[in-house]
Design an enzyme around this catalytic site. Structure first.
Site, short mmCIF file in Angstrom:
data_model
loop_
_atom_site.label_atom_id
_atom_site.label_comp_id
_atom_site.label_asym_id
_atom_site.label_seq_id
_atom_site.Cartn_x
_atom_site.Cartn_y
_atom_site.Cartn_z
CB CYS A 162 3.26 -3.32 -3.82
SG CYS A 162 2.88 -3.31 -5.59
CD GLU A 185 5.22 -0.44 -5.45
OE1 GLU A 185 4.81 0.60 -4.93
OE2 GLU A 185 4.66 -0.95 -6.45
#
Length: 156
Positions: free
Chosen positions: A86, A55
């Protein structure tokens, strides 16, 4: 609205890049107005960077492609529920919605246990497993005062 093809692309990246030795089985894409503007896959072991989660890599790619630190108006599609790192990056990037495939529990079963990180973040600073100590606060505040006085600062 969930677009399964973008989630499938995140999953595809997770498998392809893991098979290629890039890192763990995680992939992500950033989508704006129905188009992929950033792609990422786990690169922790291939780059020796513990922050190179799928991510985060996708966010970095999208920001570079869009030439902006803000991803307002964008969606994150991830092969797995984002870990605390993330998730924090998604908040900082102003991601508007997150779609994920596997759950945090599924990641635990595969050997990726983020539960302790979630617990640690809820603890007072003094109770965390990494010792933390504040010092030189007054000296550090000078930087914030200069920031606030800066006429050309870019808020984020």
């Amino acid at each position: 609205m969930l677009r399964p093809e973008f989630l499938r692309e995140a999953i595809r990246l997770s498998v392809e890049k893991m098979d290629g030795g890039a890192g763990g089985p995680f992939g992500a894409v950033i989508v704006r107005d129905g188009e992929i503007v950033g792609r990422g896959w786990n690169q922790v072991t291939s780059t020796n960077d513990p922050t190179a989660h799928a991510e985060v890599v996708a966010i970095r790619d999208a920001c570079a492609n869009l030439k902006s630190f803000s991803l307002a108006g964008c969606e994150l599609y991830s092969s797995c529920e984002p870990c605390p790192l993330c998730l924090a990056a998604a908040y900082w990037a102003r991601i508007e919605r997150i779609y994920f495939a596997a759950s945090c529990g599924d990641a635990v079963a595969a050997g990726f246990d983020d539960r302790n990180f979630y617990r640690e973040l809820c603890l007072p600073v003094t109770d965390r497993s990494i010792p933390m100590q504040q010092a030189l606060r007054g000296e550090s505040l000078a930087a914030f005062r200069k920031w606030l006085a800066k006429s050309d600062r870019v808020p984020y």
